[in-house]
Motif scaffolding. Structure first.
Motif, mmCIF file in Angstrom:
data_model
loop_
_atom_site.group_PDB
_atom_site.id
_atom_site.type_symbol
_atom_site.label_atom_id
_atom_site.label_comp_id
_atom_site.label_asym_id
_atom_site.label_seq_id
_atom_site.Cartn_x
_atom_site.Cartn_y
_atom_site.Cartn_z
ATOM 1 N N GLN A 1 0.826 -1.205 0.000
ATOM 2 C CA GLN A 1 0.000 0.000 0.000
ATOM 3 C C GLN A 1 0.865 1.261 0.000
ATOM 4 O OE1 GLN A 1 -3.047 -0.002 3.026
ATOM 5 N NE2 GLN A 1 -3.109 2.228 3.090
ATOM 6 N N VAL A 2 1.920 1.248 0.810
ATOM 7 C CA VAL A 2 2.834 2.396 0.858
ATOM 8 C C VAL A 2 3.533 2.559 -0.489
ATOM 9 C CG1 VAL A 2 4.976 3.236 1.913
ATOM 10 C CG2 VAL A 2 3.142 2.341 3.351
ATOM 11 N N LYS A 3 3.863 1.452 -1.118
ATOM 12 C CA LYS A 3 4.485 1.529 -2.436
ATOM 13 C C LYS A 3 3.549 2.211 -3.428
ATOM 14 C CE LYS A 3 6.844 -1.370 -5.869
ATOM 15 N NZ LYS A 3 7.238 -2.771 -6.232
ATOM 16 N N GLN A 4 2.251 1.919 -3.319
ATOM 17 C CA GLN A 4 1.277 2.565 -4.198
ATOM 18 C C GLN A 4 1.195 4.066 -3.905
ATOM 19 O OE1 GLN A 4 -0.588 1.389 -6.816
ATOM 20 N NE2 GLN A 4 0.684 -0.456 -6.619
ATOM 21 N N MET A 5 1.263 4.427 -2.618
ATOM 22 C CA MET A 5 1.235 5.846 -2.254
ATOM 23 C C MET A 5 2.415 6.594 -2.862
ATOM 24 S SD MET A 5 0.209 5.665 1.795
ATOM 25 C CE MET A 5 0.416 7.428 2.026
ATOM 26 N N ALA A 6 3.539 5.905 -3.025
ATOM 27 C CA ALA A 6 4.765 6.546 -3.504
ATOM 28 C C ALA A 6 4.828 6.652 -5.028
ATOM 29 C CB ALA A 6 5.981 5.773 -2.998
ATOM 30 N N MET A 7 3.847 6.075 -5.713
ATOM 31 C CA MET A 7 3.843 6.158 -7.175
ATOM 32 C C MET A 7 3.510 7.574 -7.618
ATOM 33 S SD MET A 7 4.662 3.109 -8.097
ATOM 34 C CE MET A 7 4.209 2.973 -9.816
ATOM 35 N N PRO A 8 4.157 8.096 -8.669
ATOM 36 C CA PRO A 8 3.920 9.475 -9.132
ATOM 37 C C PRO A 8 2.460 9.794 -9.413
ATOM 38 C CG PRO A 8 5.854 8.565 -10.192
ATOM 39 C CD PRO A 8 5.210 7.434 -9.452
ATOM 40 N N GLU A 9 1.659 8.797 -9.830
ATOM 41 C CA GLU A 9 0.258 9.056 -10.150
ATOM 42 C C GLU A 9 -0.643 9.042 -8.919
ATOM 43 O OE1 GLU A 9 1.192 4.673 -11.027
ATOM 44 O OE2 GLU A 9 2.132 6.649 -11.341
ATOM 45 N N SER A 10 -0.076 8.669 -7.746
ATOM 46 C CA SER A 10 -0.865 8.622 -6.512
ATOM 47 C C SER A 10 -1.225 10.029 -6.041
ATOM 48 C CB SER A 10 -0.071 7.902 -5.423
ATOM 49 O OG SER A 10 -0.638 8.137 -4.148
ATOM 50 N N PRO A 11 -2.441 10.224 -5.485
ATOM 51 C CA PRO A 11 -2.790 11.539 -4.946
ATOM 52 C C PRO A 11 -1.910 11.936 -3.752
ATOM 53 C CG PRO A 11 -4.462 9.895 -4.386
ATOM 54 C CD PRO A 11 -3.554 9.262 -5.390
ATOM 55 N N PHE A 12 -1.272 10.954 -3.134
ATOM 56 C CA PHE A 12 -0.395 11.245 -2.001
ATOM 57 C C PHE A 12 1.008 11.667 -2.434
ATOM 58 C CE2 PHE A 12 -3.472 8.585 0.297
ATOM 59 C CZ PHE A 12 -3.612 9.314 1.467
ATOM 60 N N TYR A 13 1.355 11.404 -3.702
ATOM 61 C CA TYR A 13 2.741 11.604 -4.123
ATOM 62 C C TYR A 13 3.260 13.027 -3.905
ATOM 63 C CZ TYR A 13 6.984 11.867 -6.876
ATOM 64 O OH TYR A 13 8.270 12.091 -7.257
ATOM 65 N N PRO A 14 2.513 14.094 -4.278
ATOM 66 C CA PRO A 14 3.057 15.448 -4.063
ATOM 67 C C PRO A 14 3.437 15.710 -2.609
ATOM 68 C CG PRO A 14 1.142 15.527 -5.499
ATOM 69 C CD PRO A 14 1.207 14.134 -4.965
ATOM 70 N N ALA A 15 2.592 15.245 -1.683
ATOM 71 C CA ALA A 15 2.901 15.463 -0.267
ATOM 72 C C ALA A 15 4.113 14.634 0.150
ATOM 73 C CB ALA A 15 1.697 15.111 0.592
ATOM 74 N N MET A 16 4.200 13.394 -0.350
ATOM 75 C CA MET A 16 5.349 12.553 -0.010
ATOM 76 C C MET A 16 6.629 13.141 -0.589
ATOM 77 S SD MET A 16 3.841 8.656 -0.250
ATOM 78 C CE MET A 16 5.365 7.927 0.312
ATOM 79 N N ALA A 17 6.551 13.662 -1.825
ATOM 80 C CA ALA A 17 7.737 14.268 -2.439
ATOM 81 C C ALA A 17 8.222 15.469 -1.631
ATOM 82 C CB ALA A 17 7.421 14.679 -3.870
ATOM 83 N N PHE A 18 7.290 16.185 -1.007
ATOM 84 C CA PHE A 18 7.662 17.321 -0.151
ATOM 85 C C PHE A 18 8.512 16.836 1.013
ATOM 86 C CE2 PHE A 18 6.407 20.011 3.573
ATOM 87 C CZ PHE A 18 7.152 21.136 3.225
#
Length: 893
Positions: free
Chosen positions: A411-428
């Motif tokens: 699930q965390v791996k999916q969150m880290a995918m560029p297309e995930s809605p969580f990705y911008p926050a994770m990239a921050f």
């Protein structure tokens, strides 16, 4: 390719010696013996094409389990020679730590690339390879060499030594054609000038004698590795301890940052200091309030706190209005005498978000960032996911995250995918950690260049609301709370609220969790402080239903059963001794006019005339919940007294076996102890002293020796242990054996019967200080107890007359000088104590200089320097005075 190993090591029946190759105990090579002392064994080892090096250690095994192996970071090393050499004969001796192990640490060694061993022509029939350990020659512009009585070794001519090769840091080897060395011959190791090749220093010991039977063609003989000593003075250095958040500069944003740390290192170097010690710098953001200011309760053992980013090192905002408003708010926060944790982090986060929006896409494409991400993604991705979910759910308590409360890697791996809605926050969050990494690396590298040790701090515990507790819960006991037994600073003990470690699980994978943690620290620091090192022997574990620390027990420990308790002459009554003793007299004396209300609300009367707590109030947590909404002082006082009532027991049932018991710590001052007869009190005290001061020494020694050597081998950092509190006798045994620096504080002497420690008796392998972040400063302590400071003034400082009410500058300087002159390797004083000796510079408000009050679990960590770093650097006379004091005490690098 055949290897024959020979070693002398005395064993007892049932033990055997084995070779542990590449630190893999599961395929260790057994040796054989006829007399239990001389061991020998051979093996065939086909080296891989890309590997010409073999690392190994010796281990003692019993029943196929390694019960002891050689200590230290440096293993034995064999380099495969020319292709014709097909048999290696190795004579060894058991090697734990080098005699002066600290010299091999990164604190006293400059990093430099290792060389390669010399290789002889394939036509050479047989070889001899000399191996030696000698630290830090490279930094002195020297190399190790051999000179001896035969022509191949220069015939003792000082201009003809043979240079050795430094094949790894501080490890030297030289392979020679055996036919040129006519046995027997004598030789010595020498230090050679790297440029001129001349001998500069000879080892000061009798000549070494080499004698061996002739070798067959294709054989290489390796005599035992040896330590080489030259006449060098012992390192004694001075330094300063200060939290990073306490640093203040004109350009900082209400809190210290890694840019300020670099400036502070410059000040240390300017004043002749060679160490800067900081507090933990990990991310502690859980609630977004000042409660997150506690640096020992982090959400990650790897991630750093975003507030330590130096905004000056980032691109300026292109939006001029936003930049102007930020600068206005920054100046307001930076002018405050104490840190406003909440507003500082709110402002810095807003600025960082704007920078990321402006520059993030470019930064995340930089090769340096991609290299950082690749090296750290194992912890970085879970940390970013945790931070995003914390923000999403509004809490760091992941048990309240619904479907996300249990960690799922997929699930965390999916969150880290560029297309995930969580990705911008994770990239921050990736961006924040990258900038922190760059800036801390820069500061610590600068420290190494300036000869300043930057010493980190490893907390003993982790938060129960942390990435590690979410991702790796099997490593922890979430039902317990780590803390400390009662002491002079906290009569009820300390409850840190942190989960304890499941050491049995950690042991199964060789303590990989701890190794990774230490190795991450070693990327930046060259020395570290192990917070509460006693936790590696045993931890004070408090049940989750307790608020105070008195109902804890040491884990692991050896509890007592009923028969053993009675063997001390104490008749054991489980009902009377494990439940709170509550009588009418006790209630009247404790609660006075409130006693009747206490009986009616919280208690029920038993047949024997005593009282028991009602089920809804029979733990401290339940009482705490009852009083949670009551903020008046009277309610707080009653709540504390009920806590004391609940802990008024003689014995505590073991957490794993309710039919085994532990005597309650410090119970001699409680009513339950006073109601015992004199004979029973004497019996209990015999049992108590045996349990707390005799029973566990061997047991805890072996517990520590299972863990500590493995962890210390993980990095070359200099290790310092915070060994304060209720210290078992076995702690010095382990620290001496592993050469871990102890912590020495004069007002907390370790020798029984002393009110103040004797500075001149401090061990060399120690860190001396006047006080720590958990204590009052020198000036604050001077005001705490007038009678005690009077005794210190007369008996320790040897002055006449009445002691001054406040500690004047000259007296503070006298105390500092005495500490600088003591034998300890490191003398690290708090910045407040350094400034105390100058009355024109020091803070007029003594109480404002204290960093932490351990007895208060809700203390706000917010102390800041009262002058800026720019002002500090400009204090020429003061800085020169410190430098002169350090030079006079011979505390050079």
């Amino acid at each position: 390719m055949k290897f024959t190993f020979r070693i002398q090591y005395h064993t007892v029946w049932g033990e055997d010696i084995r070779i542990i190759l590449q630190d893999n105990e599961t395929c260790a090579i057994p040796l054989s013996t006829r007399d239990g002392s001389n061991w020998e064994g051979s093996c065939n080892y086909p080296p891989a094409e890309d590997k010409d090096t073999i690392f190994y250690r010796y281990g003692v095994f019993r029943d196929d389990v390694c019960i002891r192996k050689e200590l230290g970071v440096i293993p034995h090393t064999i380099y495969i020679g020319n292709a014709q050499q097909h048999r290696y004969i190795i004579d060894d001796c058991w090697r734990d730590l080098p005699a002066e192990n600290y010299r091999y640490s990164s604190a006293f060694n400059e990093p430099h690339p290792a060389g390669r061993p010399n290789r002889l022509s394939n036509s050479i029939g047989s070889c001899i390879t000399f191996r030696a350990l000698c630290p830090n020659l490279h930094a002195e512009g020297r190399v190790l060499g051999i000179i001896g009585s035969c022509n191949a070794l220069g015939n003792w001519e000082y201009c003809r030594p043979i240079r050795m090769n430094e094949v790894s840091p501080n490890v030297w080897q030289l392979t020679l054609d055996a036919s040129t060395l006519k046995s027997p011959f004598e030789y010595k190791f020498v230090a050679i000038n790297e440029k001129t090749g001349a001998v500069e220093e000879w080892e000061t010991r009798p000549n070494r004698l080499f004698q061996i039977q002739p070798l067959q063609r294709g054989e290489t003989y390796l005599p035992a590795e040896t330590e080489v000593f030259f006449n060098r003075p012992a390192h004694r250095i001075a330094g300063t301890a200060i939290p990073v958040f306490s640093l203040r500069s004109k350009g900082s944003c209400g809190t210290g940052d890694f840019g300020d740390l670099k400036t502070f290192i410059s000040w240390a170097e300017k004043t002749g200091q060679h160490a800067v010690q900081i507090l933990p710098i990990n991310d502690t953001v859980m609630t977004g309030t000042w409660m997150d200011s506690y640096p020992y309760n982090s959400i990650s053992i790897y991630a750093f706190h975003p507030m330590y980013i130096d905004l000056r090192q980032l691109p300026a905002l292109k939006d001029e209005a936003e930049m102007k408003e930020f600068e206005k708010q920054r100046k307001i926060l930076n002018s405050l005498s104490l840190m406003d944790y909440e507003q500082v982090n709110k402002l810095k986060r807003k600025y960082l978000q704007s920078v990321f929006k402006q520059e993030g896409e470019r930064i995340l494409e930089e090769p340096e960032y991609k290299a950082f991400f690749a090296q750290n993604e194992e912890w970085l991705i879970p940390y970013a996911a945790f931070s995003c979910l914390r923000d999403h759910y509004g809490t760091a308590d992941f048990r309240q995250w619904g479907k996300d409360s249990v960690y799922h890697a997929s699930q965390v791996k999916q969150m880290a995918m560029p297309e995930s809605p969580f990705y911008p926050a994770m990239a921050f969050y990736y961006f924040l950690q990258y900038e922190l990494h760059v800036q801390l690396s820069d500061a610590c590298t600068y420290g190494r260049e300036k000869g300043v040790i930057v010493k980190g701090d490893i907390p003993i515990g982790i938060s129960r609301n942390s990435v590690e507790a979410w991702v790796e819960p099997y490593y922890f006991n979430m039902n317990g709370q780590a803390g400390a037994p009662p002491d002079a600073f906290s009569t009820n003990g300390q409850n840190w609220g942190l989960p304890t470690y499941n050491w049995q699980v950690m042991e199964k994978d060789g303590y990989q969790w701890w190794k990774r943690r230490f190795q991450k620290m070693a990327e930046y620091f060259t020395a570290y402080r192990i917070d509460h090192i006693l936790g590696f022997f045993r931890i004070w574990e408090i049940p989750y239903h307790s608020v105070h620390g008195l109902l804890g027990q040491f884990v692991p420990s050896l509890p007592m059963d009923k028969d053993e308790i009675q063997s001390f002459g104490l008749a054991f009554d489980k009902e009377m001794m494990t439940r709170p003793y509550i009588s009418d007299d006790l209630l009247d004396s404790m609660f006075g006019t409130h006693a009747h209300e206490i009986r009616r609300t919280f208690l029920r009367r038993m047949r024997n005339g005593l009282y028991a707590l009602r089920p809804e109030f029979n733990t401290q947590r339940k009482v705490q919940a009852y009083f949670a909404e009551k903020e008046d002082e009277e309610s707080k006082e009653i709540c504390e007294k009920l806590y004391s009532l609940i802990s008024n027991v003689l014995f505590i049932a073991d957490r794993d076996n309710p039919e085994m018991y532990h005597p309650r710590i410090g119970v001699q001052n409680e009513a339950v102890f006073q109601q015992l007869s004199v004979k029973e009190q004497e019996a209990f005290n015999r049992l108590y002293n045996h349990y707390y001061y005799e029973r566990h020494n061997e047991f805890w020694y072996h517990e520590a020796m299972k863990k500590m050597p493995v962890l210390l081998q993980a990095t070359p950092m200099l290790v310092c242990g915070e060994d304060l509190g209720m210290v078992p006798n076995c702690v010095p045994w382990v620290m001496d054996q592993l050469q871990i620096l102890s912590l020495e504080i004069q007002r907390m002497p370790k020798k029984a019967g002393l009110e103040f420690g004797k500075l001149e008796e401090y061990p060399y392998l120690s860190v001396c200080t006047i006080g720590t972040h958990d204590m009052t400063t020198l000036r604050g302590w001077w005001k705490e107890d007038a009678e005690q400071t009077e005794r210190f003034y007369h008996n320790e400082l040897h002055y006449w007359g009445k002691a001054p009410e406040d500690a004047p500058g000259w007296l503070c300087e006298e105390v500092i000088r005495r500490h600088l002159q003591c034998p300890s390797m490191l003398c690290i004083l708090t910045w407040q104590d350094w400034t105390s000796m100058n009355e024109a510079i020091r803070n007029p408000n003594i109480d404002a200089e204290r960093i932490n009050v351990p007895a208060n679990p809700r203390h706000y960590w917010r102390w800041r320097m009262h002058i800026t770093l720019e002002e500090l650097m400009s204090l020429t006379e003061f800085n020169q005075h410190i430098r002169q004091m350090i030079e006079e005490s011979e505390r050079g690098y």
